[in-house]
Design a protein around this motif. Structure first.
Motif, PDB file in Angstrom:
ATOM      1  N   ALA A  34       7.582 -37.498 -10.560  1.00  0.00           N
ATOM      2  CA  ALA A  34       8.815 -37.397 -11.286  1.00  0.00           C
ATOM      3  C   ALA A  34       9.313 -38.768 -11.819  1.00  0.00           C
ATOM      4  N   MET A  35       8.820 -39.742 -10.937  1.00  0.00           N
ATOM      5  CA  MET A  35       9.142 -41.012 -11.314  1.00  0.00           C
ATOM      6  C   MET A  35       8.196 -41.705 -12.050  1.00  0.00           C
ATOM      7  N   ALA A  36       7.095 -41.278 -12.033  1.00  0.00           N
ATOM      8  CA  ALA A  36       5.834 -41.671 -13.050  1.00  0.00           C
ATOM      9  C   ALA A  36       6.150 -40.922 -14.542  1.00  0.00           C
ATOM     10  N   SER A  37       6.712 -39.796 -14.558  1.00  0.00           N
ATOM     11  CA  SER A  37       6.892 -39.077 -15.755  1.00  0.00           C
ATOM     12  C   SER A  37       8.099 -39.480 -16.618  1.00  0.00           C
ATOM     13  N   LYS A  38       9.143 -39.978 -15.671  1.00  0.00           N
ATOM     14  CA  LYS A  38      10.456 -40.377 -16.330  1.00  0.00           C
ATOM     15  C   LYS A  38      11.048 -39.323 -16.861  1.00  0.00           C
ATOM     16  N   ASP A  39      10.697 -37.924 -16.488  1.00  0.00           N
ATOM     17  CA  ASP A  39      11.512 -36.938 -16.806  1.00  0.00           C
ATOM     18  C   ASP A  39      12.675 -36.795 -15.936  1.00  0.00           C
ATOM     19  N   PRO A  40      14.045 -36.634 -16.583  1.00  0.00           N
ATOM     20  CA  PRO A  40      15.115 -36.639 -15.889  1.00  0.00           C
ATOM     21  C   PRO A  40      15.263 -35.433 -15.058  1.00  0.00           C
ATOM     22  N   ASP A  41      14.800 -34.283 -15.745  1.00  0.00           N
ATOM     23  CA  ASP A  41      14.798 -32.974 -15.042  1.00  0.00           C
ATOM     24  C   ASP A  41      13.970 -32.941 -13.690  1.00  0.00           C
ATOM     25  N   ALA A  42      12.956 -33.436 -13.762  1.00  0.00           N
ATOM     26  CA  ALA A  42      11.928 -33.276 -12.815  1.00  0.00           C
ATOM     27  C   ALA A  42      12.493 -34.476 -11.841  1.00  0.00           C
ATOM     28  N   LEU A  43      12.936 -35.371 -12.197  1.00  0.00           N
ATOM     29  CA  LEU A  43      13.440 -36.234 -11.200  1.00  0.00           C
ATOM     30  C   LEU A  43      14.570 -35.889 -10.345  1.00  0.00           C
ATOM     31  N   TYR A  44      15.457 -35.104 -11.152  1.00  0.00           N
ATOM     32  CA  TYR A  44      16.648 -34.422 -10.441  1.00  0.00           C
ATOM     33  C   TYR A  44      16.063 -33.379  -9.330  1.00  0.00           C
ATOM     34  N   GLU A  45      15.125 -32.726  -9.704  1.00  0.00           N
ATOM     35  CA  GLU A  45      14.566 -31.570  -8.744  1.00  0.00           C
ATOM     36  C   GLU A  45      13.804 -32.193  -7.484  1.00  0.00           C
ATOM     37  N   ALA A  46      13.245 -33.329  -7.807  1.00  0.00           N
ATOM     38  CA  ALA A  46      12.671 -33.845  -7.097  1.00  0.00           C
ATOM     39  C   ALA A  46      13.595 -34.474  -5.719  1.00  0.00           C
ATOM     40  N   VAL A  47      14.532 -35.274  -6.301  1.00  0.00           N
ATOM     41  CA  VAL A  47      15.268 -36.023  -5.482  1.00  0.00           C
ATOM     42  C   VAL A  47      16.224 -34.851  -4.624  1.00  0.00           C
ATOM     43  N   ARG A  89      21.800 -42.873  -5.840  1.00  0.00           N
ATOM     44  CA  ARG A  89      20.821 -44.075  -6.606  1.00  0.00           C
ATOM     45  C   ARG A  89      19.471 -43.434  -7.102  1.00  0.00           C
ATOM     46  N   ALA A  90      19.067 -42.762  -6.293  1.00  0.00           N
ATOM     47  CA  ALA A  90      17.523 -42.024  -6.478  1.00  0.00           C
ATOM     48  C   ALA A  90      17.864 -41.067  -7.789  1.00  0.00           C
ATOM     49  N   PHE A  91      18.775 -40.229  -7.759  1.00  0.00           N
ATOM     50  CA  PHE A  91      18.960 -39.389  -8.968  1.00  0.00           C
ATOM     51  C   PHE A  91      19.316 -40.253 -10.105  1.00  0.00           C
ATOM     52  N   ALA A  92      19.804 -41.448 -10.148  1.00  0.00           N
ATOM     53  CA  ALA A  92      20.101 -42.452 -11.187  1.00  0.00           C
ATOM     54  C   ALA A  92      18.516 -42.993 -11.813  1.00  0.00           C
TER      55      ALA A  92
END
Length: 139
Positions: A34-47, A89-92
């Motif tokens: 998710a961090m590599a993709s910079k996709d906010p939805d993927a980041l949200y789900e991963a966190v 902070r990770a969600f951000a």
């Protein structure tokens, strides 16, 4: 269908430590992807997934569902508190926090895959330590 049967067999044969290690590894991989993709939805789900996993660890220890030596118990509770408190902070998308969460998961997973001293469980039963690719975005 074959993959599902394999997954079910793997779940049935896993020790609690191996299951926890796999869950931590999967969360670390999801956070990294998710961090590599910079996709906010993927980041949200991963966190969110990582947050829930660590909340579960915290809850199980607090309810005394897991027998751990007091120093280990205190360390896991402290890590769980850190993960839960850092999730905002990770969600951000704070890279430093995400990298820290990934490293925590990777290190705990690796430790869980080691055979504890005095254990009757052989290292060959638990399989190799999980490998989680990690690419730092720091220069």
């Amino acid at each position: 269908m074959t993959v599902n049967a394999y997954d079910q067999t793997q779940r049935d044969m896993s020790t609690g430590r191996a299951v926890e290690a796999r869950a931590l590894t999967r969360c670390a991989m999801a956070l990294n992807d998710a961090m590599a993709s910079k996709d906010p939805d993927a980041l949200y789900e991963a966190v969110r997934l990582n947050y829930r996993l660590w909340l579960l660890f915290y809850s199980e220890i607090e309810k005394n569902q897991v027998e751990l030596p007091q120093p280990v118990r205190n360390n896991v509770l402290a890590l769980a508190s850190y993960v839960v408190n850092s999730s905002t902070r990770a969600f951000a998308g704070e890279v430093k926090v995400l990298e820290t969460l990934i490293n925590i998961n990777r290190n705990i997973a690796a430790g869980l895959m080691e055979t504890p001293p005095g254990s009757t469980e052989s290292a060959s039963n638990s399989g190799p330590a999980p490998q989680v690719p990690f690419q730092s975005t720091m220069a």
